[in-house]
Enzyme design. Structure first.
Site, PDB file in Angstrom:
ATOM      1  N   GLN A   1      -0.303  -7.057   8.766  1.00  0.00           N
ATOM      2  CA  GLN A   1      -1.687  -6.946   9.229  1.00  0.00           C
ATOM      3  C   GLN A   1      -2.685  -7.527   8.239  1.00  0.00           C
ATOM      4  OE1 GLN A   1       0.459  -4.433   8.512  1.00  0.00           O
ATOM      5  NE2 GLN A   1      -0.620  -2.548   7.973  1.00  0.00           N
TER       6      GLN A   1
ATOM      7  N   PHE B   1      -7.855   1.301   9.480  1.00  0.00           N
ATOM      8  CA  PHE B   1      -7.310   1.389   8.130  1.00  0.00           C
ATOM      9  C   PHE B   1      -8.426   1.345   7.100  1.00  0.00           C
ATOM     10  CE2 PHE B   1      -5.289  -0.376   4.285  1.00  0.00           C
ATOM     11  CZ  PHE B   1      -4.230   0.510   4.149  1.00  0.00           C
TER      12      PHE B   1
ATOM     13  N   LEU C   1      11.147  -9.388  16.916  1.00  0.00           N
ATOM     14  CA  LEU C   1      10.723  -9.379  18.319  1.00  0.00           C
ATOM     15  C   LEU C   1      10.791  -7.991  18.942  1.00  0.00           C
ATOM     16  CD1 LEU C   1      12.768 -12.552  19.388  1.00  0.00           C
ATOM     17  CD2 LEU C   1      10.361 -12.479  18.673  1.00  0.00           C
TER      18      LEU C   1
ATOM     19  N   SER D   1     -13.169   6.727  24.705  1.00  0.00           N
ATOM     20  CA  SER D   1     -12.727   7.905  23.969  1.00  0.00           C
ATOM     21  C   SER D   1     -11.348   8.292  24.474  1.00  0.00           C
ATOM     22  CB  SER D   1     -13.713   9.062  24.171  1.00  0.00           C
ATOM     23  OG  SER D   1     -13.257  10.228  23.525  1.00  0.00           O
TER      24      SER D   1
ATOM     25  N   ASP E   1       8.519  -1.819   8.558  1.00  0.00           N
ATOM     26  CA  ASP E   1       8.753  -1.554   7.136  1.00  0.00           C
ATOM     27  C   ASP E   1      10.196  -1.125   6.890  1.00  0.00           C
ATOM     28  OD1 ASP E   1       6.083  -2.118   6.604  1.00  0.00           O
ATOM     29  OD2 ASP E   1       5.460  -0.038   6.841  1.00  0.00           O
TER      30      ASP E   1
ATOM     31  N   GLY F   1       2.087   3.749   4.422  1.00  0.00           N
ATOM     32  CA  GLY F   1       1.768   2.561   3.638  1.00  0.00           C
ATOM     33  C   GLY F   1       3.003   1.679   3.521  1.00  0.00           C
TER      34      GLY F   1
ATOM     35  N   SER G   1       0.814  -1.219   0.000  1.00  0.00           N
ATOM     36  CA  SER G   1       0.000   0.000   0.000  1.00  0.00           C
ATOM     37  C   SER G   1       0.845   1.266   0.000  1.00  0.00           C
ATOM     38  CB  SER G   1      -0.907   0.013   1.232  1.00  0.00           C
ATOM     39  OG  SER G   1      -0.139   0.040   2.427  1.00  0.00           O
TER      40      SER G   1
ATOM     41  N   ASP H   1      -0.902   8.450   6.563  1.00  0.00           N
ATOM     42  CA  ASP H   1      -1.010   8.079   7.971  1.00  0.00           C
ATOM     43  C   ASP H   1      -1.380   9.297   8.807  1.00  0.00           C
ATOM     44  OD1 ASP H   1      -0.248   5.528   7.318  1.00  0.00           O
ATOM     45  OD2 ASP H   1       1.811   5.723   8.054  1.00  0.00           O
TER      46      ASP H   1
END
Length: 295
Positions: A168, A116, A220, A36, A252, A48, A8, A12
């Site tokens: 994800q 998302f 990790l 909230s 990423d 992305g 993607s 963000d």
């Protein structure tokens, strides 16, 4: 050597909650959850998985080819990629859709809650992968469901070795589909939570998975990562960050380093060492694409 990065391109929206989710969410009241969070700070970043991985690989000297779909609001992202010297030949812009959007909230313990909206990403499968002399490597990161399935088949058919990085997107697939990804891929990367889910759904342990590919890496976080090859595990120690500012995009950034190492023909453990170093740099900067490499 170029690497196709399937995934993607997203905007963000990142918010910081100056408390702890664990103190606000009552486990015995989850059936009537209504909470909230006050978020004093908010910013918008380019993100992305494909964009973040491409940014990391480019900083390290690689040639990323992001393969992704933007919406009608994606002009500024196209301009950014061009300013960074990242090719946009596999980036499509789709009318009538928004660019994917991620709303990310981080608490004091660096736990995150993310919403998302996939937007134009749902049409990512329209762009196809084909063999080309300069394309030597690929990665499938979280993307539209059809795109992930089809791009894996296309990488395999084109003879391009690739990393399967479900992230994800992993919950979208059942055990049979995940096993298919693994059988087609050359390497697999997951974090520890995703690794447990991958094993549960396929029925394969980390050792089992590593025997079906050239290598499996389980990251990790601040504890480093596990590198599995031929059923054997090696623990690659972490690199201590100068400070912990924002975990968004750390995985990423790590994967961009992995691709760089694989391009150089490094052993997987050495790739992971660079990934841990890059992850430590990224977490000390706000946003997924604002860190710098001085190596």
């Amino acid at each position: 050597m170029a690497a196709v990065i399937c995934g993607s391109l997203a905007f963000d929206t990142i918010m910081n909650f100056e408390g702890r989710f664990a103190q606000q969410i009552l486990p015995d009241q989850l059936h009537i959850l209504n909470v909230s969070f006050l978020v004093p700070s908010l910013r918008r970043d380019f993100g992305g998985c494909a964009g973040n991985i491409a940014y990391s690989l480019k900083l390290l000297g690689g040639t990323p080819l992001p393969m992704a779909t933007l919406g009608t609001d994606g002009d500024t992202y196209l301009q950014r990629l061009k300013q960074l010297g990242i090719s946009t030949e596999f980036v499509r812009q789709l009318e009538g859709h928004y660019t994917a959007q991620a709303m990310i909230m981080t608490d004091l313990d660096n736990n995150q809650i993310t919403a998302f909206h996939p937007g134009a990403m749902t049409q990512a499968h329209v762009t196809k992968i084909a063999a080309r002399p300069d394309i030597k490597l690929g990665i499938i990161s979280p993307d539209g469901r059809d795109a992930m399935l089809q791009h894996a088949e296309q990488f395999k058919a084109a003879g391009v070795p690739f990393v399967f990085d479900p992230g994800q997107g992993l919950p979208m697939f059942d055990g049979k589909e995940l096993a298919g990804f693994i059988e087609q891929s050359t390497w697999v990367t997951v974090n520890d939570y995703e690794g447990k889910m991958l094993s549960e759904r396929t029925g394969w342990s980390s050792a089992d998975i590593s025997k079906r590919v050239q290598g499996l890496v389980v990251t990790l976080g601040h504890e480093g990562c596990e590198v599995w090859t031929h059923g054997e595990k090696t623990l690659v120690p972490p690199v201590k960050a100068a400070e912990v500012v924002d975990p968004t995009g750390c995985g990423d950034a790590w994967r961009g380093a992995l691709l760089h190492g694989l391009e150089q023909g490094w052993p997987l453990a050495k790739c992971a060492e660079l990934g841990n170093c890059v992850g430590a740099l990224k977490i000390a900067s706000r946003g997924p694409q604002n860190w710098a490499w001085n190596g």
